[in-house]
Design an enzyme around this catalytic site. Structure first.
Site, PDB file in Angstrom:
ATOM      1  N   CYS A   3       0.853  -1.283   0.006  1.00 14.77           N
ATOM      2  CA  CYS A   3       0.148  -0.081  -0.045  1.00 14.77           C
ATOM      3  C   CYS A   3       0.869   1.280   0.060  1.00 14.77           C
ATOM      4  O   CYS A   3       1.643   1.600   0.887  1.00 14.77           O
ATOM      5  CB  CYS A   3      -0.717  -0.017   1.265  1.00 14.77           C
ATOM      6  SG  CYS A   3      -1.698   1.602   1.408  1.00 14.77           S
ATOM      7  N   CYS A   6       0.636   3.349   3.070  1.00 16.11           N
ATOM      8  CA  CYS A   6       1.144   2.629   4.517  1.00 16.11           C
ATOM      9  C   CYS A   6       2.969   2.843   4.316  1.00 16.11           C
ATOM     10  O   CYS A   6       3.376   2.846   5.242  1.00 16.11           O
ATOM     11  CB  CYS A   6       0.989   1.029   4.474  1.00 16.11           C
ATOM     12  SG  CYS A   6      -0.829   0.781   5.065  1.00 16.11           S
ATOM     13  N   ASP A  29       0.030  16.338  -2.025  1.00 14.82           N
ATOM     14  CA  ASP A  29      -0.345  15.567  -3.148  1.00 14.82           C
ATOM     15  C   ASP A  29       0.657  15.840  -4.275  1.00 14.82           C
ATOM     16  O   ASP A  29       1.204  16.857  -4.524  1.00 14.82           O
ATOM     17  CB  ASP A  29      -1.617  15.782  -3.766  1.00 14.82           C
ATOM     18  CG  ASP A  29      -2.152  14.803  -4.319  1.00 14.82           C
ATOM     19  OD1 ASP A  29      -3.263  14.011  -4.254  1.00 14.82           O
ATOM     20  OD2 ASP A  29      -1.568  14.527  -5.638  1.00 14.82           O
ATOM     21  N   ASN A  86     -12.868  10.281  -2.070  1.00 16.04           N
ATOM     22  CA  ASN A  86     -13.046   9.448  -3.057  1.00 16.04           C
ATOM     23  C   ASN A  86     -13.455   7.932  -2.619  1.00 16.04           C
ATOM     24  O   ASN A  86     -12.444   7.505  -1.971  1.00 16.04           O
ATOM     25  CB  ASN A  86     -12.333   9.306  -4.190  1.00 16.04           C
ATOM     26  CG  ASN A  86     -12.021  10.944  -4.689  1.00 16.04           C
ATOM     27  OD1 ASN A  86     -12.987  11.756  -4.962  1.00 16.04           O
ATOM     28  ND2 ASN A  86     -11.025  11.314  -5.148  1.00 16.04           N
ATOM     29  N   GLY A  92     -13.943   7.433  -7.908  1.00 10.85           N
ATOM     30  CA  GLY A  92     -12.629   7.694  -8.419  1.00 10.85           C
ATOM     31  C   GLY A  92     -11.401   7.613  -7.731  1.00 10.85           C
ATOM     32  O   GLY A  92     -10.194   8.098  -7.576  1.00 10.85           O
ATOM     33  N   THR A  94      -8.181   6.008  -6.409  1.00  4.65           N
ATOM     34  CA  THR A  94      -7.125   5.131  -6.883  1.00  4.65           C
ATOM     35  C   THR A  94      -6.226   4.633  -5.865  1.00  4.65           C
ATOM     36  O   THR A  94      -5.523   3.723  -6.344  1.00  4.65           O
ATOM     37  CB  THR A  94      -6.320   6.268  -7.918  1.00  4.65           C
ATOM     38  OG1 THR A  94      -5.802   7.250  -7.087  1.00  4.65           O
ATOM     39  CG2 THR A  94      -7.248   6.881  -9.083  1.00  4.65           C
ATOM     40  N   HIS A  97      -6.324   3.344   0.336  1.00  2.00           N
ATOM     41  CA  HIS A  97      -6.067   3.573   1.830  1.00  2.00           C
ATOM     42  C   HIS A  97      -6.775   4.791   2.156  1.00  2.00           C
ATOM     43  O   HIS A  97      -6.618   5.844   1.289  1.00  2.00           O
ATOM     44  CB  HIS A  97      -4.485   3.561   2.078  1.00  2.00           C
ATOM     45  CG  HIS A  97      -4.129   4.043   3.558  1.00  2.00           C
ATOM     46  ND1 HIS A  97      -3.162   3.186   4.160  1.00  2.00           N
ATOM     47  CD2 HIS A  97      -4.552   4.909   4.322  1.00  2.00           C
ATOM     48  CE1 HIS A  97      -3.192   3.894   5.337  1.00  2.00           C
ATOM     49  NE2 HIS A  97      -3.870   4.818   5.552  1.00  2.00           N
ATOM     50  N   HIS A  99      -8.404   8.261   2.687  1.00  2.00           N
ATOM     51  CA  HIS A  99      -7.566   9.385   2.700  1.00  2.00           C
ATOM     52  C   HIS A  99      -8.607  10.494   2.290  1.00  2.00           C
ATOM     53  O   HIS A  99      -9.773  10.339   1.707  1.00  2.00           O
ATOM     54  CB  HIS A  99      -6.602   9.416   1.543  1.00  2.00           C
ATOM     55  CG  HIS A  99      -6.826   9.346   0.328  1.00  2.00           C
ATOM     56  ND1 HIS A  99      -6.973   7.653  -0.170  1.00  2.00           N
ATOM     57  CD2 HIS A  99      -6.887   9.943  -0.730  1.00  2.00           C
ATOM     58  CE1 HIS A  99      -7.289   7.835  -1.526  1.00  2.00           C
ATOM     59  NE2 HIS A  99      -7.341   9.115  -1.808  1.00  2.00           N
ATOM     60  N   HIS A 101      -8.569  14.636   0.507  1.00  2.00           N
ATOM     61  CA  HIS A 101      -8.038  15.658   0.177  1.00  2.00           C
ATOM     62  C   HIS A 101      -8.462  16.846   0.568  1.00  2.00           C
ATOM     63  O   HIS A 101      -9.593  17.131   0.673  1.00  2.00           O
ATOM     64  CB  HIS A 101      -8.514  15.606  -1.438  1.00  2.00           C
ATOM     65  CG  HIS A 101      -8.066  14.405  -2.346  1.00  2.00           C
ATOM     66  ND1 HIS A 101      -7.131  14.384  -3.005  1.00  2.00           N
ATOM     67  CD2 HIS A 101      -8.796  13.127  -2.366  1.00  2.00           C
ATOM     68  CE1 HIS A 101      -7.105  13.113  -3.408  1.00  2.00           C
ATOM     69  NE2 HIS A 101      -8.095  12.380  -3.262  1.00  2.00           N
TER      70      HIS A 101
HETATM   71  P1  AMP Z   1      -7.555   9.176  -4.924  1.00  2.00           P
HETATM   72  O1  AMP Z   1      -7.607   9.064  -6.533  1.00  2.00           O
HETATM   73  O2  AMP Z   1      -8.667   9.774  -4.391  1.00  2.00           O
HETATM   74  O3  AMP Z   1      -7.527   7.587  -4.550  1.00  2.00           O
HETATM   75  O4  AMP Z   1      -6.316  10.060  -4.502  1.00  2.00           O
HETATM   76  C1  AMP Z   1      -5.121   9.587  -4.577  1.00  2.00           C
HETATM   77  C2  AMP Z   1      -4.055  10.715  -4.553  1.00  2.00           C
HETATM   78  O5  AMP Z   1      -2.828  10.342  -4.233  1.00  2.00           O
HETATM   79  C3  AMP Z   1      -4.194  11.248  -5.919  1.00  2.00           C
HETATM   80  O6  AMP Z   1      -4.449  12.835  -5.928  1.00  2.00           O
HETATM   81  C4  AMP Z   1      -2.594  11.152  -6.401  1.00  2.00           C
HETATM   82  O7  AMP Z   1      -1.865  12.107  -6.766  1.00  2.00           O
HETATM   83  C5  AMP Z   1      -1.887  11.073  -4.878  1.00  2.00           C
HETATM   84  N1  AMP Z   1      -0.675  10.328  -4.700  1.00  2.00           N
HETATM   85  C6  AMP Z   1      -0.383   9.018  -5.252  1.00  2.00           C
HETATM   86  N2  AMP Z   1       1.039   8.777  -4.762  1.00  2.00           N
HETATM   87  C7  AMP Z   1       1.555   9.553  -4.069  1.00  2.00           C
HETATM   88  C8  AMP Z   1       2.889   9.982  -3.469  1.00  2.00           C
HETATM   89  N3  AMP Z   1       3.789   8.945  -3.591  1.00  2.00           N
HETATM   90  N4  AMP Z   1       3.050  10.864  -2.722  1.00  2.00           N
HETATM   91  C9  AMP Z   1       1.907  11.954  -2.468  1.00  2.00           C
HETATM   92  N5  AMP Z   1       0.591  11.644  -3.188  1.00  2.00           N
HETATM   93  C10 AMP Z   1       0.426  10.832  -4.006  1.00  2.00           C
HETATM   94 ZN    ZN Z   2      -2.329   1.397   3.683  1.00  2.00          ZN
END
Ligand code: AMP
Ligand code: ZN
Length: 111
Positions: A3, A6, A29, A86, A92, A94, A97, A99, A101
């Site tokens: 993850c 994580c 982000d 999300n 949406g 991705t 885990h 989170h 925004h």
């Molecule tokens: P979601 O699409 O809501 O799952 O948001 C995941 C977010 O994590 C996206 O906005 C990505 O740009 C961000 N993200 C993915 N990998 C990283 C990373 N290594 N460091 C910071 N942000 C990340």
């Molecule tokens: Zn995790």
């Protein structure tokens, strides 16, 4: 566990931290959608909002306690901000885990 968030929490993947305590980590982000775009995660793994329970809701409470603190610290609390979660494929999501925004520094005119 494979993850990304994580691994960020464990310090195995670098991040630009803006806040950390025993329950919550917040970092910038990597692909910002606003001048200020912070990702806020619980330090225990749960996949999405669908996995919030009476046991782990304290992590969500902790995240919401931290949101205005970060907004004030970064100087956009007064102007306002948007918080997005999300959940799942249609939402949406991705990174699986939970989170939130935290977006600030510009006006959001769409829904
Ligand atoms: P979601 O699409 O809501 O799952 O948001 C995941 C977010 O994590 C996206 O906005 C990505 O740009 C961000 N993200 C993915 N990998 C990283 C990373 N290594 N460091 C910071 N942000 C990340
Ligand atoms: Zn995790």
């Amino acid at each position: 566990m494979d993850c990304i968030f994580c691994k960020i929490i464990a310090g195995e993947i670098p991040s630009t931290k803006v806040y950390e305590d025993d329950m919550v980590l917040a970092f910038r982000d990597i692909n910002p959608a606003a001048p200020e775009h912070i990702v806020i995660v619980p330090k225990n793994h749960m996949e999405s909002a669908n996995d919030i329970t009476e046991e782990n809701i304290k992590y969500v409470t902790a995240i919401w306690q931290v949101i205005p603190k970060i907004a004030k610290e970064l100087g956009f609390a007064e102007n306002g901000y948007r918080v997005i979660n999300n959940c799942g494929e249609d939402g949406g999501q991705t990174v699986p885990h939970l989170h939130f925004h935290l977006l600030g520094g510009r006006k959001f005119t769409d829904f």
